[in-house]
Design a protein around this motif. Structure first.
Motif, PDB file in Angstrom:
ATOM      1  N   ARG A  26     -24.085 -23.454  -9.987  1.00  0.00           N
ATOM      2  CA  ARG A  26     -24.170 -22.759  -8.693  1.00  0.00           C
ATOM      3  C   ARG A  26     -24.196 -21.241  -8.901  1.00  0.00           C
ATOM      4  O   ARG A  26     -24.903 -20.522  -8.182  1.00  0.00           O
ATOM      5  CB  ARG A  26     -23.009 -23.186  -7.797  1.00  0.00           C
ATOM      6  CG  ARG A  26     -23.066 -24.670  -7.446  1.00  0.00           C
ATOM      7  CD  ARG A  26     -21.929 -25.106  -6.548  1.00  0.00           C
ATOM      8  NE  ARG A  26     -21.903 -26.564  -6.410  1.00  0.00           N
ATOM      9  CZ  ARG A  26     -21.633 -27.214  -5.292  1.00  0.00           C
ATOM     10  NH1 ARG A  26     -21.376 -26.539  -4.191  1.00  0.00           N
ATOM     11  NH2 ARG A  26     -21.620 -28.526  -5.254  1.00  0.00           N
ATOM     12  N   HIS A  27     -23.400 -20.770  -9.849  1.00  0.00           N
ATOM     13  CA  HIS A  27     -23.429 -19.347 -10.198  1.00  0.00           C
ATOM     14  C   HIS A  27     -24.835 -18.929 -10.626  1.00  0.00           C
ATOM     15  O   HIS A  27     -25.386 -17.931 -10.148  1.00  0.00           O
ATOM     16  CB  HIS A  27     -22.415 -19.108 -11.317  1.00  0.00           C
ATOM     17  CG  HIS A  27     -22.611 -17.843 -12.095  1.00  0.00           C
ATOM     18  ND1 HIS A  27     -23.454 -17.757 -13.195  1.00  0.00           N
ATOM     19  CD2 HIS A  27     -22.076 -16.600 -11.951  1.00  0.00           C
ATOM     20  CE1 HIS A  27     -23.425 -16.546 -13.683  1.00  0.00           C
ATOM     21  NE2 HIS A  27     -22.595 -15.812 -12.952  1.00  0.00           N
ATOM     22  N   ASP A  28     -25.440 -19.712 -11.518  1.00  0.00           N
ATOM     23  CA  ASP A  28     -26.780 -19.386 -12.009  1.00  0.00           C
ATOM     24  C   ASP A  28     -27.814 -19.450 -10.891  1.00  0.00           C
ATOM     25  O   ASP A  28     -28.746 -18.642 -10.843  1.00  0.00           O
ATOM     26  CB  ASP A  28     -27.172 -20.341 -13.134  1.00  0.00           C
ATOM     27  CG  ASP A  28     -26.325 -20.154 -14.390  1.00  0.00           C
ATOM     28  OD1 ASP A  28     -25.572 -19.162 -14.452  1.00  0.00           O
ATOM     29  OD2 ASP A  28     -26.413 -21.009 -15.292  1.00  0.00           O
ATOM     30  N   HIS A  29     -27.638 -20.422  -9.997  1.00  0.00           N
ATOM     31  CA  HIS A  29     -28.588 -20.568  -8.891  1.00  0.00           C
ATOM     32  C   HIS A  29     -28.521 -19.353  -7.962  1.00  0.00           C
ATOM     33  O   HIS A  29     -29.571 -18.820  -7.555  1.00  0.00           O
ATOM     34  CB  HIS A  29     -28.289 -21.847  -8.120  1.00  0.00           C
ATOM     35  CG  HIS A  29     -29.254 -22.131  -7.019  1.00  0.00           C
ATOM     36  ND1 HIS A  29     -30.503 -22.684  -7.232  1.00  0.00           N
ATOM     37  CD2 HIS A  29     -29.176 -21.907  -5.674  1.00  0.00           C
ATOM     38  CE1 HIS A  29     -31.133 -22.805  -6.076  1.00  0.00           C
ATOM     39  NE2 HIS A  29     -30.356 -22.335  -5.118  1.00  0.00           N
ATOM     40  N   LEU A  30     -27.311 -18.904  -7.640  1.00  0.00           N
ATOM     41  CA  LEU A  30     -27.187 -17.743  -6.759  1.00  0.00           C
ATOM     42  C   LEU A  30     -27.767 -16.501  -7.428  1.00  0.00           C
ATOM     43  O   LEU A  30     -28.480 -15.715  -6.785  1.00  0.00           O
ATOM     44  CB  LEU A  30     -25.721 -17.514  -6.392  1.00  0.00           C
ATOM     45  CG  LEU A  30     -25.419 -16.298  -5.502  1.00  0.00           C
ATOM     46  CD1 LEU A  30     -26.227 -16.334  -4.214  1.00  0.00           C
ATOM     47  CD2 LEU A  30     -23.926 -16.202  -5.204  1.00  0.00           C
ATOM     48  N   LEU A  31     -27.505 -16.328  -8.704  1.00  0.00           N
ATOM     49  CA  LEU A  31     -28.073 -15.182  -9.414  1.00  0.00           C
ATOM     50  C   LEU A  31     -29.600 -15.209  -9.380  1.00  0.00           C
ATOM     51  O   LEU A  31     -30.249 -14.187  -9.153  1.00  0.00           O
ATOM     52  CB  LEU A  31     -27.597 -15.181 -10.861  1.00  0.00           C
ATOM     53  CG  LEU A  31     -26.266 -14.499 -11.178  1.00  0.00           C
ATOM     54  CD1 LEU A  31     -25.968 -14.622 -12.666  1.00  0.00           C
ATOM     55  CD2 LEU A  31     -26.285 -13.035 -10.769  1.00  0.00           C
ATOM     56  N   ALA A  32     -30.164 -16.401  -9.613  1.00  0.00           N
ATOM     57  CA  ALA A  32     -31.624 -16.517  -9.627  1.00  0.00           C
ATOM     58  C   ALA A  32     -32.219 -16.212  -8.256  1.00  0.00           C
ATOM     59  O   ALA A  32     -33.258 -15.543  -8.143  1.00  0.00           O
ATOM     60  CB  ALA A  32     -32.028 -17.916 -10.084  1.00  0.00           C
ATOM     61  N   GLU A  33     -31.584 -16.689  -7.188  1.00  0.00           N
ATOM     62  CA  GLU A  33     -32.091 -16.431  -5.837  1.00  0.00           C
ATOM     63  C   GLU A  33     -31.990 -14.951  -5.488  1.00  0.00           C
ATOM     64  O   GLU A  33     -32.897 -14.383  -4.865  1.00  0.00           O
ATOM     65  CB  GLU A  33     -31.317 -17.283  -4.820  1.00  0.00           C
ATOM     66  CG  GLU A  33     -31.644 -18.762  -4.872  1.00  0.00           C
ATOM     67  CD  GLU A  33     -33.102 -19.032  -4.544  1.00  0.00           C
ATOM     68  OE1 GLU A  33     -33.564 -18.597  -3.469  1.00  0.00           O
ATOM     69  OE2 GLU A  33     -33.787 -19.643  -5.383  1.00  0.00           O
ATOM     70  N   LEU A  34     -30.893 -14.302  -5.885  1.00  0.00           N
ATOM     71  CA  LEU A  34     -30.760 -12.867  -5.633  1.00  0.00           C
ATOM     72  C   LEU A  34     -31.827 -12.080  -6.398  1.00  0.00           C
ATOM     73  O   LEU A  34     -32.412 -11.130  -5.867  1.00  0.00           O
ATOM     74  CB  LEU A  34     -29.362 -12.394  -6.036  1.00  0.00           C
ATOM     75  CG  LEU A  34     -28.204 -12.847  -5.149  1.00  0.00           C
ATOM     76  CD1 LEU A  34     -26.867 -12.483  -5.778  1.00  0.00           C
ATOM     77  CD2 LEU A  34     -28.296 -12.250  -3.750  1.00  0.00           C
TER      78      LEU A  34
ATOM     79  N   PRO B   6     -26.298 -25.695  -3.669  1.00  0.00           N
ATOM     80  CA  PRO B   6     -27.517 -24.937  -3.984  1.00  0.00           C
ATOM     81  C   PRO B   6     -28.414 -24.715  -2.776  1.00  0.00           C
ATOM     82  O   PRO B   6     -28.983 -23.628  -2.608  1.00  0.00           O
ATOM     83  CB  PRO B   6     -28.192 -25.804  -5.050  1.00  0.00           C
ATOM     84  CG  PRO B   6     -27.057 -26.506  -5.733  1.00  0.00           C
ATOM     85  CD  PRO B   6     -26.070 -26.785  -4.631  1.00  0.00           C
ATOM     86  N   ASP B   7     -28.559 -25.731  -1.912  1.00  0.00           N
ATOM     87  CA  ASP B   7     -29.390 -25.555  -0.715  1.00  0.00           C
ATOM     88  C   ASP B   7     -28.824 -24.463   0.195  1.00  0.00           C
ATOM     89  O   ASP B   7     -29.573 -23.631   0.731  1.00  0.00           O
ATOM     90  CB  ASP B   7     -29.493 -26.869   0.057  1.00  0.00           C
ATOM     91  CG  ASP B   7     -30.430 -27.865  -0.610  1.00  0.00           C
ATOM     92  OD1 ASP B   7     -31.168 -27.459  -1.531  1.00  0.00           O
ATOM     93  OD2 ASP B   7     -30.413 -29.047  -0.209  1.00  0.00           O
TER      94      ASP B   7
END
Length: 497
Positions: free
Chosen positions: A374-382, A447-448
């Motif tokens: 989830r950390h990686d997903h938020l970083l990627a979206e930002l 993630p969604d």
């Protein structure tokens, strides 16, 4: 002297998270503060323009809200003398907290709002339900126990002590005081050690609940960089000996930093030599990502270090179980202080916590990969939608510390809320005032939800004027979600709460 616009904005909290015209939402929150006595009769309110700037809205929104309250008789507006709460000025203002933003983190929100402000697990996990089943069975067998344990139930005190012993810090049950969560632990320690007007050394930024606990004691907050860098120099002069020092050494809230072993040793030794009680907040210490090992607890480097722990972040916030690890003398003193207001914690919860603690490390390891994802997903979206924002990856914990390229976190948080995302502005976490250009985001959502949250933040950033301070603030007749609805029509994405 009118109330500072930022102070009123803090008390207003998430006033714009509902539906309907912004001026009515603002009037409703102001009405509540007046009716509850939080804004006492005679209080001078900020001018229209300055409050509008603090709330990131058009002046017309504030004018219309004030006018609504004027017609209701709740405020008085006179040309040349400003706006005041109706009624005579009180000799003694009603006692209230100076930073109510902390309370607003916990308020129920409109189902449309994605909460990235208060970082905590969103539901009790299966391991907690199983622990309660075993605890209830034990509860049925209890005899000769009236249920009052100001220091905590003996089984839980033993379990917490064993938890530290396994981590390399030999601990006896008599060194443990069980509390109703980590926040009560901090409040007890503030009451025990901080005299009104006394100095407390804190990191800048740091956990806002700790700042609240120290401010409640009328402490003078002296800030140092994260990790209390410069602590030895700060405590060298006996004339300026602080009453207390507070650090988050592992997975720092909000930056995620981890204090290295050598720095831990220097900090613990300096605190012991200066006779300054040093609190290490370990609430997030168990939340390392896979492959990211953390040093031993700060208490392993100094016998006088006071440790605060809790199950609120690693298990669930609704399990109000925390603790203090300290010397027996300090624990005895804190137990007497605690008994004045609270004769003991919830016994079933303590028995459940005693069942959980032997497997806490394993539970945290089992969930670490999901937290990392989830950390990686938020970083990627930002990085994809808001590449101009500055944010660093972390090795554990629950939050990201984001620096905005322009503008300030307080006004952007107001804009973000009107687009359906609650974020925590950095000003409330930094007693030095140096983090106004930051916001804190947590990555515990699905993630969604994280994808949708960042999409909304990107729309909010555009409405904010790319952070140039102007933006496109809504006027008195604009609804809190009208901009977002128009954005949804252009870019339809599943809306999540």
């Amino acid at each position: 002297m009118p109330m500072a616009p930022t102070a009123l904005a803090d008390r207003l909290g998430r006033w714009s998270s509902g539906r309907g015209p912004l001026y009515l939402l603002l009037a409703a929150r102001l009405r509540r503060l007046v009716d509850q006595g939080e804004l006492a009769p005679g209080t001078a309110l900020p001018p229209d323009r300055s409050l509008a700037a603090a709330l990131a809205v058009g002046r017309g929104t504030v004018v219309a809200a004030y006018e609504q309250l004027r017609t209701e008789g709740r405020i008085v507006r006179r040309q040349g003398s400003g706006t005041r709460v109706a009624g005579p000025v009180r000799d003694r203002p009603r006692e209230t907290t100076g930073a109510p933003v902390f309370l607003h983190l916990l308020e129920r929100q409109d189902a449309d709002v994605i909460l990235l402000a208060c970082a905590a697990p969103a539901a009790p996990p299966p391991v907690l339900l199983s622990a309660y089943e075993r605890a209830v069975a034990q509860l049925a067998l209890l005899t000769g126990d009236i249920g009052y344990h100001p220091s905590g139930h003996p089984r839980l005190r033993r379990a917490v002590a064993d938890h530290y012993t396994r981590r390399g810090v030999p601990t006896a049950p008599e060194q443990i005081l069980v509390t109703n969560g980590g926040q009560q632990a901090l409040s007890l320690l503030a009451r025990a050690f901080v005299e009104p007007g006394g100095e407390v050394l804190v990191e800048a930024p740091t956990y806002p609940g700790a700042l609240e606990a120290f401010r409640e004691r009328s402490a003078l907050l002296r800030t140092l960089p994260v990790g209390l860098d410069g602590f030895e120099t700060a405590v060298r002069s006996p004339a300026r000996r602080p009453d207390l020092a507070y650090v988050v050494s592992t997975h720092h809230n909000p930056t995620g930093a981890v204090l290295p072993p050598l720095a831990r040793r220097r900090l613990a030794v300096a605190a012991g030599a200066a006779g300054v009680p040093l609190i290490d907040d370990e609430v997030l210490a168990q939340l390392a990502f896979p492959g990211d090992d953390t040093p031993p607890p700060l208490a392993a480097y100094g016998a006088t270090v006071i440790t605060v722990g809790s199950l609120s972040k690693s298990v669930w916030g609704g399990l109000r179980v925390g603790w203090i690890r300290a010397t027996e003398a300090i624990v005895d003193r804190l137990a007497r202080l605690r008994a004045v207001h609270d004769l003991g914690g919830n016994l079933p919860a303590q028995l459940a916590a005693a069942e959980l603690l032997p497997g806490l490390e394993r539970w945290c390891r089992d969930t670490a990969a999901d937290r990392r994802a989830r950390h990686d997903h938020l970083l990627a979206e930002l990085a994809r939608r808001l590449p101009q924002w500055q944010v660093r990856p972390v090795g554990g914990g629950q939050t990201l510390w984001v620096r905005l390229p322009h503008g300030d976190g307080d006004t952007f948080a107001q804009t973000a809320l009107r687009h359906g995302v609650a974020v925590l502005p950095g000003s409330g976490l930094d007693a030095s005032g140096a983090s106004k250009d930051h916001v804190r985001l947590h990555f515990l959502a699905s993630p969604d939800d994280l994808t949708e949250a960042v999409r909304r933040l990107a729309v909010a950033w555009c409405a904010y004027g790319g952070g140039q301070g102007g933006g496109a603030p809504a006027g008195a007749g604009v609804t809190a979600r009208s901009y977002e609805r128009s954005a949804d029509r252009r870019n339809p994405v599943r809306r999540t709460g």
